[in-house]
Design a protein around this motif. Structure first.
Motif, PDB file in Angstrom:
ATOM      1  N   GLY A   1       7.899   1.708  31.906  1.00 19.93           N
ATOM      2  CA  GLY A   1       7.513   2.505  30.744  1.00 19.93           C
ATOM      3  C   GLY A   1       6.886   1.648  29.658  1.00 19.93           C
ATOM      4  N   TRP A   2       7.460   0.461  29.424  1.00 20.43           N
ATOM      5  CA  TRP A   2       6.897  -0.462  28.437  1.00 20.43           C
ATOM      6  C   TRP A   2       5.501  -0.893  28.863  1.00 20.43           C
ATOM      7  N   MET A   3       5.331  -1.192  30.156  1.00 16.73           N
ATOM      8  CA  MET A   3       4.025  -1.618  30.651  1.00 16.73           C
ATOM      9  C   MET A   3       3.005  -0.500  30.511  1.00 16.73           C
ATOM     10  N   SER A   4       3.436   0.740  30.750  1.00 21.69           N
ATOM     11  CA  SER A   4       2.535   1.880  30.590  1.00 21.69           C
ATOM     12  C   SER A   4       2.055   1.995  29.148  1.00 21.69           C
ATOM     13  N   GLN A   5       2.956   1.779  28.204  1.00 25.03           N
ATOM     14  CA  GLN A   5       2.575   1.855  26.794  1.00 25.03           C
ATOM     15  C   GLN A   5       1.626   0.726  26.419  1.00 25.03           C
ATOM     16  N   VAL A   6       1.840  -0.461  26.983  1.00 18.13           N
ATOM     17  CA  VAL A   6       0.924  -1.574  26.728  1.00 18.13           C
ATOM     18  C   VAL A   6      -0.470  -1.214  27.220  1.00 18.13           C
ATOM     19  N   GLU A   7      -0.565  -0.682  28.430  1.00 17.81           N
ATOM     20  CA  GLU A   7      -1.872  -0.387  29.003  1.00 17.81           C
ATOM     21  C   GLU A   7      -2.576   0.751  28.271  1.00 17.81           C
ATOM     22  N   ARG A   8      -1.803   1.640  27.629  1.00 16.54           N
ATOM     23  CA  ARG A   8      -2.411   2.726  26.847  1.00 16.54           C
ATOM     24  C   ARG A   8      -2.725   2.296  25.420  1.00 16.54           C
ATOM     25  N   GLY A   9      -2.287   1.089  25.060  1.00 19.42           N
ATOM     26  CA  GLY A   9      -2.586   0.564  23.737  1.00 19.42           C
ATOM     27  C   GLY A   9      -1.641   0.993  22.643  1.00 19.42           C
ATOM     28  N   ILE A  10      -0.565   1.698  22.986  1.00 18.31           N
ATOM     29  CA  ILE A  10       0.371   2.169  21.955  1.00 18.31           C
ATOM     30  C   ILE A  10       1.544   1.214  21.774  1.00 18.31           C
ATOM     31  N   GLN A  11       1.619   0.195  22.621  1.00 13.87           N
ATOM     32  CA  GLN A  11       2.621  -0.854  22.462  1.00 13.87           C
ATOM     33  C   GLN A  11       1.893  -2.164  22.177  1.00 13.87           C
ATOM     34  N   PRO A  12       1.821  -2.583  20.906  1.00 12.85           N
ATOM     35  CA  PRO A  12       1.110  -3.836  20.598  1.00 12.85           C
ATOM     36  C   PRO A  12       1.799  -5.034  21.252  1.00 12.85           C
ATOM     37  N   VAL A  13       1.003  -5.984  21.685  1.00 13.73           N
ATOM     38  CA  VAL A  13       1.523  -7.262  22.188  1.00 13.73           C
ATOM     39  C   VAL A  13       0.787  -8.349  21.419  1.00 13.73           C
ATOM     40  N   ARG A  14       1.442  -8.896  20.424  1.00 14.59           N
ATOM     41  CA  ARG A  14       0.808  -9.899  19.576  1.00 14.59           C
ATOM     42  C   ARG A  14       1.461 -11.265  19.716  1.00 14.59           C
TER      43      ARG A  14
END
Length: 416
Positions: free
Chosen positions: A44-57
């Motif tokens: 689920g976290w990976m899905s949010q990253v790929e959709r751009g709604i989970q920032p990875v900075r």
């Protein structure tokens, strides 16, 4: 469009997510499979990253994703301003082992077995001295020297095992196994896990034909490290568990056998730590400590540098892998590694620098990394963990980065 926080998706996060998804699909991986390679992440976290709604900075998380995909951190999103513009980014270093990689790419003695070239005279003593030289270069992380020497040496070693008289073949195979083990170690330190795996596999095969069972297990040690760097923790655990069990069934192991057994316990601790298995990792460290106490001194059997001091150094690395930077500092600052090789001493300093970086102790982190660089320049400039620490320090410091840190970053970026 998903807007869980009521704000538009940042274009940088969307671009990063699209790049991650593209690279993942090119490798035939599902979101769940990619997430499984990351510590504590879900599909689920990976899905949010790929959709751009989970920032990875955070740079360490970006590096973890890059490692899982087998790419450089810049390939995730080259257009995203990850680094402060006033601070030079750390790019991936040119791999100085290209010559070594080329020489293991085909059959090592194809001309000889085809009958189109002569074997020539074989001097096993001279070959053994050359293998010792390769290990000296490996301990110094002198990659260009390794590559240049091995390009000429490895074909000679492969010819030797095929042409020397039968009574001399165990020695010839021992030389060959040790050369491949040195290559496996060098490739692993530069992050070329696949070449490390190939070299370790050949080391195991040559070790078996040498008749030295401990040399075989030392080759498995190198293979386990290659598996770990590839993210193949299941294969790593299988290989090291079987090797440890086999040695434990032998009664009255000599000191060199104990050195190999203890090193394998350390390798197993690494496997568990990279899988987030705290209790299992600490149990293996304790097993290694007991073996080291049984030996009672620091040794360098099979170039493993096992003993009480190395167990402590590995304990520092394991604490870092488990996210316990404070524990790593408490243990590491009490270690006297003066009796070990420059590579091991530099590795301890590098890990202390990483620990300070995790605790945001920037001046202390830079000091440790500079001391490590002075002792073993290529280790710091080309080791993925050191480079990730430098990235993190640059990101945290921003325009206030010290001249020493900026210069260190530039040297790491320009490492040839």
């Amino acid at each position: 469009m998903n807007k869980p926080t009521g704000k538009e998706v940042d274009p940088r996060d969307r671009a990063l997510g699209q790049r991650v998804a593209k690279l993942r699909k090119e490798r035939g991986m599902t979101q769940q499979e990619l997430a499984a390679r990351l510590n504590g992440r879900s599909a689920g976290w990976m899905s949010q990253v790929e959709r751009g709604i989970q920032p990875v900075r955070r740079v360490d998380v970006l590096q973890e994703i890059a490692d899982a995909l087998g790419v450089s951190i810049q390939m995730l999103d080259p257009s995203s301003p990850i680094f402060t513009p006033s601070v030079p980014p750390v790019t991936e270093a040119t791999n100085d082992l290209d010559g070594a990689r080329t020489v293991i790419s085909g059959h090592p003695a194809i001309g000889l077995i085809t009958g189109v070239e002569e074997s020539g005279a074989i001097d096993l003593g001279a070959l053994e001295e050359s293998v010792e030289q390769i290990w000296e270069y490996t301990h110094r992380n002198a990659y260009p020297e390794i590559s240049e020497t091995i390009a000429a040496l490895l074909p000679q070693l492969e010819r030797a095992v095929r042409t020397v008289p039968a009574p001399d073949r165990p020695v010839a195979y021992r030389n060959l196994a040790r050369a491949y083990q040195a290559l496996a170690a060098a490739f692993a330190r530069q992050g070329d896990s696949r070449s490390s795996w190939v070299s370790a596999d050949r080391a195991v095969a040559a070790g078996e034909r040498s008749g030295d069972i401990f040399l075989v297990h030392a080759g498995i040690f190198r293979m386990v490290h290659a598996f770990v760097r590839l993210g193949h923790n299941q294969e790593a655990e299988h290989a090291v568990t079987e090797a440890v069990a086999a040695l434990q069934r032998r009664a009255d192991l000599p000191p060199e056998g104990l050195s190999v057994l203890g090193s394998l316990h350390l390798a197993k601790a690494l496997v568990h730590a990279r899988s987030g298995q705290r209790s299992e990792a600490r149990a293996e460290l304790e097993s290694a400590r007991r073996v080291a106490e049984q030996i009672g001194e620091d040794r360098n059997d099979y170039n493993l540098e096992f003993g009480p001091t190395n167990v402590m150094i590995q304990t520092v690395s394991t604490a870092l892998d488990l996210g316990d930077a404070g524990e790593a500092l408490d243990i590491g600052q009490s270690i006297d590694a003066a009796s070990l090789s420059p590579e091991r001493q530099a590795r301890l300093l590098m890990d202390l620098g990483r620990a300070h970086a995790q605790r945001r102790h920037t001046p202390d982190a830079v000091e440790c990394l500079l001391r490590a660089e002075e002792m073993s320049p290529d280790l710091v400039r080309q080791h993925s963990a050191a480079r990730a620490a430098i990235r993190e320090l640059l990101l945290v410091s921003g325009p206030k980065a010290s001249a020493d840190l900026v210069a260190l970053a530039a040297r790491a970026s320009a490492a040839e």
